[in-house]
Design an enzyme around this catalytic site. Structure first.
Site, short mmCIF file in Angstrom:
data_model
loop_
_atom_site.label_atom_id
_atom_site.label_comp_id
_atom_site.label_asym_id
_atom_site.label_seq_id
_atom_site.Cartn_x
_atom_site.Cartn_y
_atom_site.Cartn_z
N ASP A 69 3.12 38.99 -9.44
CA ASP A 69 2.02 38.15 -9.01
C ASP A 69 0.65 38.63 -9.62
O ASP A 69 0.35 39.85 -9.25
CB ASP A 69 2.27 38.15 -7.49
CG ASP A 69 1.17 37.16 -6.98
OD1 ASP A 69 0.83 36.22 -7.33
OD2 ASP A 69 0.15 37.54 -6.23
N ARG A 118 0.82 -1.15 -0.03
CA ARG A 118 0.14 0.18 -0.02
C ARG A 118 0.85 1.29 0.11
O ARG A 118 0.72 2.40 -0.90
CB ARG A 118 -0.85 -0.10 1.33
CG ARG A 118 -1.97 1.16 1.36
CD ARG A 118 -2.57 1.73 -0.06
NE ARG A 118 -3.18 0.67 -0.62
CZ ARG A 118 -3.44 0.62 -1.94
NH1 ARG A 118 -3.09 1.66 -2.51
NH2 ARG A 118 -4.14 -0.39 -2.50
N LYS A 149 7.05 38.04 0.46
CA LYS A 149 5.79 38.05 -0.31
C LYS A 149 4.49 39.20 0.36
O LYS A 149 5.30 40.00 1.03
CB LYS A 149 4.80 36.63 -0.20
CG LYS A 149 5.58 35.48 -0.86
CD LYS A 149 4.78 34.24 -1.05
CE LYS A 149 3.78 34.35 -1.91
NZ LYS A 149 3.01 32.99 -2.31
N LYS A 182 2.66 24.43 -2.07
CA LYS A 182 1.68 24.08 -1.85
C LYS A 182 1.36 22.52 -1.95
O LYS A 182 0.95 21.82 -3.26
CB LYS A 182 0.52 24.64 -3.14
CG LYS A 182 0.76 26.18 -2.64
CD LYS A 182 -0.31 26.99 -3.72
CE LYS A 182 -0.24 28.31 -3.67
NZ LYS A 182 -1.13 29.04 -4.70
N GLU A 217 7.98 39.59 -4.06
CA GLU A 217 6.84 39.50 -4.66
C GLU A 217 6.31 40.97 -5.19
O GLU A 217 6.60 42.09 -4.19
CB GLU A 217 5.85 38.91 -3.88
CG GLU A 217 4.20 38.89 -4.79
CD GLU A 217 3.28 38.01 -3.89
OE1 GLU A 217 3.44 36.90 -3.94
OE2 GLU A 217 2.48 38.94 -3.19
#
Length: 282
Positions: free
Chosen positions: A221, A94, A161, A129, A194
């Protein structure tokens, strides 16, 4: 976390105090074999991870790889075979499938997007992410699919950011403090900033070349493709450029044709369907 640590933790999560199904139904000395079958077309990823899992579960396994990481696969293909203690094959099954199915899905989608960049200078970047504690495998999968790994975590790059900028009191303050921090701590991390509009790009251009306020990469961005094109012209090769924010399959080519160096896409790892694979006795 390295790959071996991930495997140890994943096995501990799955096995607990024993694989009681295998222990109760399979003789301890039974020797069997199994093959990993492809049930869906795509790009295979996780073969090296599977080999590592098998080695941790039972170092006496014999694993024969027929299709390596990055190979194109179709239903009916056999990726690898494993032979050895039957109980241990079932214990490893698995975790091997969970990793390879997820990784192959990521590599397959990544390859599709990379192909859309053909003929441009742009390279595809992954992001943070990712699935907690599975990042090592997901980053491996994007690379197998042809993308470039961005920073692995918070520790290997300074990426300033929007929230950092707002909390720090602006771009100039954030960049100044970041450079001072690197000097004080003796680190040599890259600095990426950013930007959300032309004024912020111009601010980075003003301060990013100074000895005390170095910047390496400008992140553009949530600009539309025409905006990226304008900013790439404005930056004029003085910094590496990256585009991000809502870029998908339908818009990726338009962004790539702006001349930007990199395009980042969180969808590579957080919106993926696993590829259908199975491990079958034979």
């Amino acid at each position: 976390m390295n790959l071996n640590e991930f495997i140890q933790l994943a096995l501990a999560e799955d096995i607990g105090d024993g694989d009681h199904t295998s222990l109760s139904t399979i003789p301890a000395d039974a020797q069997k074999r199994a093959r990993l079958l492809v049930k869906e077309p795509g790009i295979v990823a996780g073969v090296d991870v599977a080999k590592a899992i098998f080695a941790v579960v039972d170092s006496t396994f014999t694993v024969d790889v027929l299709l390596p990481d990055g190979a194109s696969i179709i239903p009916g293909d056999i990726v690898l075979t494993v032979s050895g203690n039957a109980r241990n094959i079932l214990t490893a099954e698995r975790l091997v499938l969970n990793c390879m199915q997820r990784m192959s899905g990521i590599a397959t989608y990544t390859r599709q997007l990379v192909n859309l960049l053909e003929g441009t200078r742009a390279k595809l970047l992954d992001t943070r992410k990712t699935t907690p504690n599975f990042r090592i495998c997901e980053k491996m999968a994007t690379k197998i699919g042809g993308a470039v790994n961005h920073r692995f975590g918070l520790y290997d790059m300074i990426l300033i950011k929007d929230n950092h900028i707002d909390y720090a009191g602006g771009i100039t303050a954030a960049v100044t403090q970041a450079n001072a921090y690197l000097k004080e701590t003796g680190r040599s991390l890259r600095i990426e900033v950013e930007t959300r509009n032309q004024a912020e790009v111009e601010e980075v251009l003003r301060i990013g070349k100074a000895e005390q306020t170095r910047v390496d990469i400008i992140l553009l961005d949530n600009f539309k493709p025409e905006g990226i094109r304008d900013m790439v012209r404005l930056i004029d090769g003085q910094f590496v450029t990256e585009a991000s924010g809502g870029i998908n399959e339908s818009t990726l080519r338009a962004y790539a044709e702006t001349g930007v160096d990199y395009i980042s896409a969180g969808a590579l790892t957080h919106q993926i369907k696993s590829l259908d694979l199975s491990l079958k006795a034979y």
